[in-house]
Every structure is written in C-alpha cells, then in structure tokens.
Design an enzyme around this catalytic site. Structure first.
Site, mmCIF file in Angstrom:
data_model
loop_
_atom_site.group_PDB
_atom_site.id
_atom_site.type_symbol
_atom_site.label_atom_id
_atom_site.label_comp_id
_atom_site.label_asym_id
_atom_site.label_seq_id
_atom_site.Cartn_x
_atom_site.Cartn_y
_atom_site.Cartn_z
ATOM 1 N N LYS A 11 121.413 -68.137 -61.005
ATOM 2 C CA LYS A 11 121.355 -69.022 -62.173
ATOM 3 C C LYS A 11 121.858 -68.298 -63.431
ATOM 4 C CE LYS A 11 117.619 -71.900 -60.290
ATOM 5 N NZ LYS A 11 116.320 -72.546 -60.570
ATOM 6 N N TYR A 51 120.875 -81.501 -59.332
ATOM 7 C CA TYR A 51 119.415 -81.639 -59.421
ATOM 8 C C TYR A 51 118.988 -83.111 -59.554
ATOM 9 C CZ TYR A 51 118.281 -76.625 -59.720
ATOM 10 O OH TYR A 51 118.073 -75.285 -59.437
ATOM 11 N N ASN A 114 114.301 -68.997 -63.625
ATOM 12 C CA ASN A 114 113.763 -68.260 -62.479
ATOM 13 C C ASN A 114 114.839 -67.666 -61.569
ATOM 14 O OD1 ASN A 114 114.577 -70.615 -61.330
ATOM 15 N ND2 ASN A 114 112.543 -71.313 -60.703
ATOM 16 N N HIS A 117 118.285 -70.068 -57.130
ATOM 17 C CA HIS A 117 117.964 -71.290 -56.389
ATOM 18 C C HIS A 117 118.093 -71.020 -54.904
ATOM 19 C CE1 HIS A 117 118.225 -75.401 -54.816
ATOM 20 N NE2 HIS A 117 119.286 -74.989 -54.141
ATOM 21 N N GLU A 128 123.797 -79.485 -50.102
ATOM 22 C CA GLU A 128 124.072 -78.608 -51.250
ATOM 23 C C GLU A 128 125.289 -77.713 -50.997
ATOM 24 O OE1 GLU A 128 120.417 -76.572 -52.067
ATOM 25 O OE2 GLU A 128 119.420 -78.390 -52.788
HETATM 26 P P1 ATP Z 1 115.180 -74.416 -57.090
HETATM 27 O O1 ATP Z 1 115.415 -75.823 -56.586
HETATM 28 O O2 ATP Z 1 115.907 -74.121 -58.374
HETATM 29 O O3 ATP Z 1 115.412 -73.398 -56.013
HETATM 30 P P2 ATP Z 1 112.393 -74.703 -56.580
HETATM 31 O O4 ATP Z 1 112.842 -75.366 -55.316
HETATM 32 O O5 ATP Z 1 111.508 -73.514 -56.458
HETATM 33 O O6 ATP Z 1 113.641 -74.265 -57.445
HETATM 34 P P3 ATP Z 1 112.017 -77.321 -57.690
HETATM 35 O O7 ATP Z 1 110.725 -78.030 -57.588
HETATM 36 O O8 ATP Z 1 113.145 -77.734 -56.804
HETATM 37 O O9 ATP Z 1 111.715 -75.759 -57.529
HETATM 38 O O10 ATP Z 1 112.479 -77.405 -59.212
HETATM 39 C C1 ATP Z 1 113.828 -77.125 -59.569
HETATM 40 C C2 ATP Z 1 113.830 -76.275 -60.802
HETATM 41 O O11 ATP Z 1 113.299 -77.037 -61.867
HETATM 42 C C3 ATP Z 1 112.956 -75.028 -60.723
HETATM 43 O O12 ATP Z 1 113.627 -73.918 -60.209
HETATM 44 C C4 ATP Z 1 112.583 -74.812 -62.173
HETATM 45 O O13 ATP Z 1 113.596 -74.073 -62.840
HETATM 46 C C5 ATP Z 1 112.535 -76.203 -62.732
HETATM 47 N N1 ATP Z 1 111.152 -76.663 -62.754
HETATM 48 C C6 ATP Z 1 110.439 -77.160 -61.736
HETATM 49 N N2 ATP Z 1 109.210 -77.503 -62.121
HETATM 50 C C7 ATP Z 1 109.135 -77.216 -63.431
HETATM 51 C C8 ATP Z 1 108.135 -77.341 -64.422
HETATM 52 N N3 ATP Z 1 106.921 -77.851 -64.151
HETATM 53 N N4 ATP Z 1 108.430 -76.923 -65.671
HETATM 54 C C9 ATP Z 1 109.639 -76.434 -65.988
HETATM 55 N N5 ATP Z 1 110.638 -76.297 -65.094
HETATM 56 C C10 ATP Z 1 110.396 -76.679 -63.835
HETATM 57 MG MG MG Z 2 114.256 -76.920 -55.280
#
Ligand code: ATP
Ligand code: MG
Length: 139
Positions: A11, A51, A114, A117, A128
C-alpha cells in the site's frame, strides 16, 4: 496440496516508508514466489472498484483517499495454500491486534494505514488478480 495464487498490494504507506524491499523479503522468506509485480498510482475509480465490496462502510472514503495518496505495488504470490498462509503472514487488519512477527504488527501504523493487502478467499484472489493482472488469475 496444489499451488495457489493470491493478490497482495504494497500500500502507499509501505512505498512512502521505503519498506518495499523489506516486505518483499518477508514474502519470499515465508515461501511465496513472486509471479508478477507492477508499481502504479491508482486512479480514484480503480481504487473504488478494487474495494467496491466496502463502498457502504463508513471508512470507504478514507480508504480510497489513502489508496490514491501515492503509488502502490500490486503483486501476485504463489505457494501452496497461498491465500490463507499470506493472511497469516500479514496479520490482523488492526496492527494493534496483529500477532507478533506479522508484517502489520512490525510495520503498520494503524487500521487505516496497514502496509499490505492480501486476498481473503481463493475466489476473491482470482477476481483481484484478474483486476490487476488479467490472465494470471488462471489456476
Ligand atoms: P485488506 O483488504 O486491505 O487486505 P483486510 O482484509 O484486513 O484488509 P478489510 O475488512 O477487507 O480488511 O478492510 C479493507 C481495508 O479497509 C483495511 O485494510 C483497512 O485499511 C480499512 N478498514 C477496515 N476497517 C476499518 C475501520 N474500522 N476503520 C478504518 N479503516 C478500516
Ligand atoms: Mg480485505
């Protein structure tokens, strides 16, 4: 067990913090083969499309702003059980909850920024990978 592919994205925070090499090293050390990799600066439409599953969530706007805040590096990883194993290597979404030794525990600042991804299911991995790399989604 058969070889499997998953989609990762380094990211924009990973790129800004000059952690591309460090995170790729962790991926290779964990047994993943890098099949494809392409640095790019996502347009708003591309980030929103990627997303889209989260478009009704309260954090969608900030997530998209973050993903377009600088270049990122989508890549395809291959390994047995790649999808599940890569989720283990990256750790929980919130670095405060990520297991010690995971990429997010080591390098992520917060839940929104974070570092990396990882696809969350084999079906989503295929979608994806196709989103960024077309034909490489084939098994
Ligand atoms: P990613 O899809 O990026 O690998 P993930 O699968 O761990 O992450 P998801 O639930 O898919 O988490 O959420 C996608 C992204 O949205 C997260 O990586 C995070 O950056 C953001 N995100 C998710 N939940 C929150 C939240 N409650 N507050 C802020 N940002 C969030
Ligand atoms: Mg995710």
């Amino acid at each position: 067990m058969a070889l499997e592919r998953t989609l990762a994205i380094l990211k924009p925070d990973c790129v800004r913090k000059q952690l591309i090499g460090e995170v790729l090293r962790r991926m290779e050390a964990a047994g993943f083969r890098i099949c494809a990799l392409h640095m790019q600066h996502l347009s708003r439409a591309r980030a929103e499309g990627f997303y889209a599953v989260h478009r009704d969530r309260p954090f969608f706007g900030s997530l998209v702003e973050f993903m377009i805040s600088g270049p990122c590096v989508p890549l395809v990883l291959e390994k047995e059980n790649a999808v599940e194993d890569f989720r283990t290597v990256i750790g929980a979404t919130d670095p405060a909850e990520a297991a010690p030794g995971t990429i997010r525990a080591a390098h992520a600042d917060n839940k929104g920024e974070n570092i990396v991804h990882g696809s969350d299911s084999p079906a989503n991995a295929r979608t994806e990978i196709a989103y960024f790399f077309g034909d490489l989604s084939a098994d």
